[in-house]
Design an enzyme around this catalytic site. Structure first.
Site, mmCIF file in Angstrom:
data_model
loop_
_atom_site.group_PDB
_atom_site.id
_atom_site.type_symbol
_atom_site.label_atom_id
_atom_site.label_comp_id
_atom_site.label_asym_id
_atom_site.label_seq_id
_atom_site.Cartn_x
_atom_site.Cartn_y
_atom_site.Cartn_z
ATOM 1 N N GLU A 171 2.168 -4.749 11.306
ATOM 2 C CA GLU A 171 1.594 -3.407 11.205
ATOM 3 C C GLU A 171 2.348 -2.485 12.148
ATOM 4 O OE1 GLU A 171 -0.964 -2.232 9.448
ATOM 5 O OE2 GLU A 171 -2.077 -3.985 8.752
ATOM 6 N N GLU B 139 1.464 3.795 2.870
ATOM 7 C CA GLU B 139 1.912 3.317 4.191
ATOM 8 C C GLU B 139 3.433 3.417 4.274
ATOM 9 O OE1 GLU B 139 -0.087 -0.442 4.922
ATOM 10 O OE2 GLU B 139 -2.026 0.468 4.442
ATOM 11 N N HIS C 90 3.197 -3.405 6.815
ATOM 12 C CA HIS C 90 2.189 -2.371 6.536
ATOM 13 C C HIS C 90 2.281 -1.272 7.590
ATOM 14 C CE1 HIS C 90 -0.532 -4.531 3.600
ATOM 15 N NE2 HIS C 90 0.294 -5.504 3.973
ATOM 16 N N HIS D 97 0.862 -1.188 0.000
ATOM 17 C CA HIS D 97 0.000 0.000 0.000
ATOM 18 C C HIS D 97 0.900 1.240 0.000
ATOM 19 C CE1 HIS D 97 -3.227 -2.744 1.885
ATOM 20 N NE2 HIS D 97 -3.467 -2.584 0.600
#
Length: 249
Positions: A195, A27, A122, A24
């Site tokens: 994350e 990010e 991410h 992404h």
């Protein structure tokens, strides 16, 4: 010239850790975390040397370069959220995923290669700290083994939260790298999404939020890398004491 590490000699069995980031494009913290992992692994640090002697790291630091170039938040040039297309990536529409997936399948089918970890990095826009997503398995023992790496990482990184780490099989996430590869690879492989907050982390025992910096993201990456040594020591791949190493937070 020095002889190659045992795991790189022709015909040697290889234990592979596969890391991907920035699927992404918006990010950006994921790139700093990945940078921290890479910088540590190629450094002269004694832990890095042991890891290079025992493991093979494959890293795709940017799965969505066109989206990054365009300044997209989530999509590729063609408007795809690539992290929903792992199940059947098209070489035309999702070339980076297609290439990485072919490589992973090729390694999976090679009896000399054990693909032991897959981690996709991410960044998260609402949660604090670093944390992981893992998969849910019917097999209780496999489920317990999967919790080991995040627990060890929690001991190494003050900004990593085990309590925010969760294991799920939400239908929305079915096309993600972690979910797809968790279903494809066998039970000796661990697949995670790592994350990290866009914003800040809360250190255990306090309530104050510490804003993330580029350096703090890279430090999380270094701590991810060093956690592999703890994991493999626990599983007796890496023998004996290295000189005692001070825990750097």
């Amino acid at each position: 010239p020095p002889s190659p590490a045992a795991n790189l000699r022709p015909g040697a069995e290889q234990r592979v850790v596969f890391i991907t980031a920035r699927v992404h494009p918006g990010e950006t913290p994921s790139s700093f975390v990945c940078q921290g992992i890479i910088d540590f692994l190629v450094s002269q640090h004694p832990i890095a040397k042991v890891l290079r002697d025992h493991l093979v790291f494959k890293i795709a630091p940017m799965l969505n370069p066109d989206g990054v170039y365009l300044g997209n938040y989530r999509c590729s040039l063609m408007g795809f959220d690539l992290n929903r297309h792992w199940a059947n990536p098209s070489p035309w529409a999702h070339p980076t995923l297609h290439g990485v997936k072919q490589l992973i399948i090729q390694m999976y089918n090679d009896p000399k290669i054990n693909l032991e970890f897959y981690i996709d990095i991410h960044a998260h826009s609402t949660m604090m700290n670093g944390f992981m997503y893992g998969n849910i398995f019917e097999d209780e023992e496999r489920f317990q083994r999967q919790a080991v790496f995040p627990k060890l990482l929690c001991q190494n990184a003050e900004d990593f939260s085990y309590s925010s780490t969760s294991f799920n099989r939400d239908a929305v996430k079915a096309g993600t790298g972690r979910r797809f590869l968790g279903g494809l690879l066998n039970d000796t492989s661990y697949c995670y999404t790592l994350e990290v907050s866009f914003y800040s982390y809360i250190v255990g025992g306090t309530t104050s939020a510490v804003p993330y910096t580029e350096e703090a993201y890279m430090k999380l990456g270094r701590n991810v890398a060093r956690t592999f040594l703890d994991y493999y020591r626990l599983n007796a791949l890496v023998e004996g004491p290295l000189a005692p190493i001070p825990k750097t937070r």
